[in-house]
Scaffold this motif. Sequence first.
Motif, PDB file in Angstrom:
ATOM      1  N   GLU A  55       0.779  -1.299  -0.108  1.00 43.37           N
ATOM      2  CA  GLU A  55       0.133  -0.087   0.020  1.00 43.37           C
ATOM      3  C   GLU A  55       0.755   1.143  -0.063  1.00 43.37           C
ATOM      4  OE1 GLU A  55      -3.147   0.215  -0.342  1.00 43.37           O
ATOM      5  OE2 GLU A  55      -3.837  -2.032  -0.162  1.00 43.37           O
ATOM      6  N   ILE A  56       0.392   2.246  -0.682  1.00 43.79           N
ATOM      7  CA  ILE A  56       1.092   3.516  -0.587  1.00 43.79           C
ATOM      8  C   ILE A  56       1.111   4.003   0.852  1.00 43.79           C
ATOM      9  CG2 ILE A  56       1.020   6.121  -1.658  1.00 43.79           C
ATOM     10  CD1 ILE A  56       1.632   3.566  -3.871  1.00 43.79           C
ATOM     11  N   VAL A  57       2.340   4.541   1.197  1.00 44.60           N
ATOM     12  CA  VAL A  57       2.069   5.168   2.608  1.00 44.60           C
ATOM     13  C   VAL A  57       2.656   6.678   2.598  1.00 44.60           C
ATOM     14  CG1 VAL A  57       2.412   2.897   3.855  1.00 44.60           C
ATOM     15  CG2 VAL A  57       4.324   3.959   3.223  1.00 44.60           C
ATOM     16  N   SER A  58       2.419   7.387   3.700  1.00 48.40           N
ATOM     17  CA  SER A  58       2.541   8.967   3.580  1.00 48.40           C
ATOM     18  C   SER A  58       4.263   8.961   4.306  1.00 48.40           C
ATOM     19  CB  SER A  58       1.852   9.555   4.376  1.00 48.40           C
ATOM     20  OG  SER A  58       1.606   9.422   5.753  1.00 48.40           O
ATOM     21  N   ASN A  59       4.760  10.121   4.117  1.00 51.94           N
ATOM     22  CA  ASN A  59       6.119   9.942   4.761  1.00 51.94           C
ATOM     23  C   ASN A  59       6.399  10.097   6.055  1.00 51.94           C
ATOM     24  OD1 ASN A  59       6.847  10.384   2.073  1.00 51.94           O
ATOM     25  ND2 ASN A  59       7.793  12.502   2.194  1.00 51.94           N
ATOM     26  N   ASN A  60       5.204  10.327   6.794  1.00 49.13           N
ATOM     27  CA  ASN A  60       5.144  10.378   8.347  1.00 49.13           C
ATOM     28  C   ASN A  60       4.740   8.924   8.656  1.00 49.13           C
ATOM     29  OD1 ASN A  60       2.431  10.560   7.894  1.00 49.13           O
ATOM     30  ND2 ASN A  60       2.459  12.748   8.994  1.00 49.13           N
ATOM     31  N   SER A  61       4.286   8.206   7.866  1.00 47.14           N
ATOM     32  CA  SER A  61       4.206   6.553   8.500  1.00 47.14           C
ATOM     33  C   SER A  61       5.258   5.965   9.008  1.00 47.14           C
ATOM     34  CB  SER A  61       3.717   5.688   7.265  1.00 47.14           C
ATOM     35  OG  SER A  61       2.738   6.451   6.612  1.00 47.14           O
ATOM     36  N   ASN A  62       5.140   5.025   9.995  1.00 46.83           N
ATOM     37  CA  ASN A  62       6.204   4.576  10.736  1.00 46.83           C
ATOM     38  C   ASN A  62       6.431   3.070   9.802  1.00 46.83           C
ATOM     39  OD1 ASN A  62       6.792   5.893  13.100  1.00 46.83           O
ATOM     40  ND2 ASN A  62       4.819   5.092  14.035  1.00 46.83           N
ATOM     41  N   ILE A  63       7.557   2.807   9.942  1.00 52.31           N
ATOM     42  CA  ILE A  63       8.219   1.664   8.932  1.00 52.31           C
ATOM     43  C   ILE A  63       7.837   0.427   9.678  1.00 52.31           C
ATOM     44  CG2 ILE A  63      10.109   0.415   7.970  1.00 52.31           C
ATOM     45  CD1 ILE A  63      11.021   3.114   6.788  1.00 52.31           C
ATOM     46  N   THR A  64       7.223  -0.513   9.382  1.00 50.10           N
ATOM     47  CA  THR A  64       6.964  -1.675  10.648  1.00 50.10           C
ATOM     48  C   THR A  64       7.003  -2.939   9.628  1.00 50.10           C
ATOM     49  OG1 THR A  64       4.704  -1.799   9.631  1.00 50.10           O
ATOM     50  CG2 THR A  64       5.119  -0.588  11.633  1.00 50.10           C
ATOM     51  N   ASN A  65       7.376  -2.941   8.327  1.00 50.62           N
ATOM     52  CA  ASN A  65       7.702  -3.825   7.264  1.00 50.62           C
ATOM     53  C   ASN A  65       9.039  -4.011   6.763  1.00 50.62           C
ATOM     54  OD1 ASN A  65       7.579  -5.599   4.770  1.00 50.62           O
ATOM     55  ND2 ASN A  65       5.277  -5.836   5.619  1.00 50.62           N
ATOM     56  N   PRO A  66       9.564  -5.141   6.546  1.00 51.93           N
ATOM     57  CA  PRO A  66      11.126  -5.146   6.286  1.00 51.93           C
ATOM     58  C   PRO A  66      11.347  -4.763   4.855  1.00 51.93           C
ATOM     59  CG  PRO A  66      10.393  -7.297   6.889  1.00 51.93           C
ATOM     60  CD  PRO A  66       9.331  -6.492   7.180  1.00 51.93           C
ATOM     61  N   GLU A  67       9.631  -4.911   3.996  1.00 48.80           N
ATOM     62  CA  GLU A  67      10.003  -4.690   2.737  1.00 48.80           C
ATOM     63  C   GLU A  67       9.348  -3.392   2.163  1.00 48.80           C
ATOM     64  OE1 GLU A  67       9.046  -7.592  -0.266  1.00 48.80           O
ATOM     65  OE2 GLU A  67       7.714  -6.361  -1.247  1.00 48.80           O
ATOM     66  N   ILE A  68      10.361  -2.508   1.492  1.00 52.32           N
ATOM     67  CA  ILE A  68       9.814  -0.946   1.234  1.00 52.32           C
ATOM     68  C   ILE A  68      10.049  -0.861  -0.400  1.00 52.32           C
ATOM     69  CG2 ILE A  68      10.287   1.525   1.518  1.00 52.32           C
ATOM     70  CD1 ILE A  68       9.008   0.128   3.958  1.00 52.32           C
ATOM     71  N   ALA A  69       9.062  -0.300  -0.963  1.00 57.52           N
ATOM     72  CA  ALA A  69       9.177  -0.294  -2.382  1.00 57.52           C
ATOM     73  C   ALA A  69       9.057   1.327  -2.743  1.00 57.52           C
ATOM     74  CB  ALA A  69       8.106  -1.035  -3.015  1.00 57.52           C
ATOM     75  N   LEU A  70      10.013   1.680  -3.728  1.00 58.72           N
ATOM     76  CA  LEU A  70       9.993   3.100  -4.216  1.00 58.72           C
ATOM     77  C   LEU A  70       9.195   3.236  -5.626  1.00 58.72           C
ATOM     78  CD1 LEU A  70      11.587   3.692  -1.664  1.00 58.72           C
ATOM     79  CD2 LEU A  70      13.168   5.008  -3.147  1.00 58.72           C
ATOM     80  N   LEU A  71       8.104   3.709  -5.899  1.00 58.46           N
ATOM     81  CA  LEU A  71       7.403   3.365  -6.881  1.00 58.46           C
ATOM     82  C   LEU A  71       7.033   4.940  -7.703  1.00 58.46           C
ATOM     83  CD1 LEU A  71       4.545   1.149  -5.536  1.00 58.46           C
ATOM     84  CD2 LEU A  71       6.492   0.619  -6.650  1.00 58.46           C
ATOM     85  N   PRO A  72       8.046   5.151  -8.815  1.00 55.76           N
ATOM     86  CA  PRO A  72       7.620   6.179  -9.784  1.00 55.76           C
ATOM     87  C   PRO A  72       6.036   6.366 -10.233  1.00 55.76           C
ATOM     88  CG  PRO A  72       9.283   4.816 -10.946  1.00 55.76           C
ATOM     89  CD  PRO A  72       8.932   3.978  -9.544  1.00 55.76           C
ATOM     90  N   PRO A  73       5.808   7.277 -11.248  1.00 60.02           N
ATOM     91  CA  PRO A  73       4.352   7.092 -11.567  1.00 60.02           C
ATOM     92  C   PRO A  73       4.148   5.782 -12.327  1.00 60.02           C
ATOM     93  CG  PRO A  73       5.152   9.467 -11.867  1.00 60.02           C
ATOM     94  CD  PRO A  73       6.241   8.428 -11.421  1.00 60.02           C
TER      95      PRO A  73
END
Lengths: 77, 77, 148, 148
Positions: A55-73
């Motif tokens: 799911e898209i998350v906002s910049n002030n979300s806490n990181i709780t999952n070890p997998e993070i994706a950076l998605l361009p448009p």
Amino acid sequence: MQLQIKYFGLLAEITNCDQETLEFSKSQVSDLLKELYIKYPLLKQKDFKVAQNHEIVSNNSNITNPEIALLPPFSGG
Amino acid sequence: MQLQIKYFGLLAEITNCDQETLEFSKSQVSDLLKELYIKYPLLKQKDFKVAQNHEIVSNNSNITNPEIALLPPFSGG
Amino acid sequence: MTTEKKPKNVFKEGAISSEFIAKSIAKHQSKTAIGAHNIFLGQVRADKIDGKTVSGIEYTAYKEMANAKFHEIREATFSRFDLTCMHIYHSLGMVKTGEICLFVFVSSPRRKEVFKALEYVVEEIKAKVPVYGKEVFEDSTHQWKVNS
Amino acid sequence: MTTEKKPKNVFKEGAISSEFIAKSIAKHQSKTAIGAHNIFLGQVRADKIDGKTVSGIEYTAYKEMANAKFHEIREATFSRFDLTCMHIYHSLGMVKTGEICLFVFVSSPRRKEVFKALEYVVEEIKAKVPVYGKEVFEDSTHQWKVNS
């Protein structure tokens, strides 16, 4: 926490990799982005969103999952 | 004038024919309909439109073409 | 880019096969300005009416007027929407339940155009083209279809 | 009547063939409650950009998230529209100009539903699914596709 960062599309060209593992000691998405901007200054000029748990998350979300994706448009279809 | 009258769908079941030739001496669509209602009283209860030159025409139109079609509501597709 | 200027025959005898549709799609591979296709298929339903089930629809038409109306619809659609091409096929004669009786195919550089154009074409066909469906039941009785 | 409840893999390696589309259509002949199908096909355009011509698009995706999003879109579409079934296929890897990269197929008893549902599904895919198109030019340079 060890994070696996995934890069897609244009961003993978900037980072020169599809994914990498980083040690991360802070809490928020914005903290991670600060670190990534230092490592990859060109990222800062790019339009992208961060996804956690598919799911898209906002910049002030806490990181709780070890997998993070950076998605361009998205440009499917 | 000799008219060729074409009947479609349900109407062809009432008239028991797909087309017929009639001698017609008057001028308007409404005059023709009066004659057809006498010949086929059941027509009067049916919903249909009259086409001349492949266009729907009103009852007070003059008949100028020897081919006239009686068209019940369309149900293509 | 091909706008046929003369009415052509839209009718096909019997059902429209999936192979025919596939060939029509494949023919567009050489038209590389196209970015979006939209296809409408009408399929004959096994409607139940008063306990009887439709086994097929037998289509008849006032062919000359119908082809003229298909042509008018084609011209109006090309003038309203930015389309690369358009194809319409309608069955005549018997089409069994589950088979395809109407195939409308529009293509454009951009997707927004095909959505608007396809719905326009299908609604115009339903409203303006003198085609008649006779719903034949399994016991060989029938009733005349009414479009909703 | 089949609403898959678990995300399934929507992706296919390479272009989607017209034969595959035909088979998908033919499979629906046994579903005699269906009266209308609507199919969207995305085709790769030979766009000219700064004098260079696109020869194909290479698709990549965040697959797990994309399949989860396709599943959400499917569920939302079934809850909004009266559909009998829905199928979505998207290419991964290289798709040459003129070939099909997206195939969305919705079916319903009634035509009004398929028009609304298909446009909804396609717009949702464009907006919510992490798929990336790399437009490759004839001289092997490339640029990243931007959806409009």
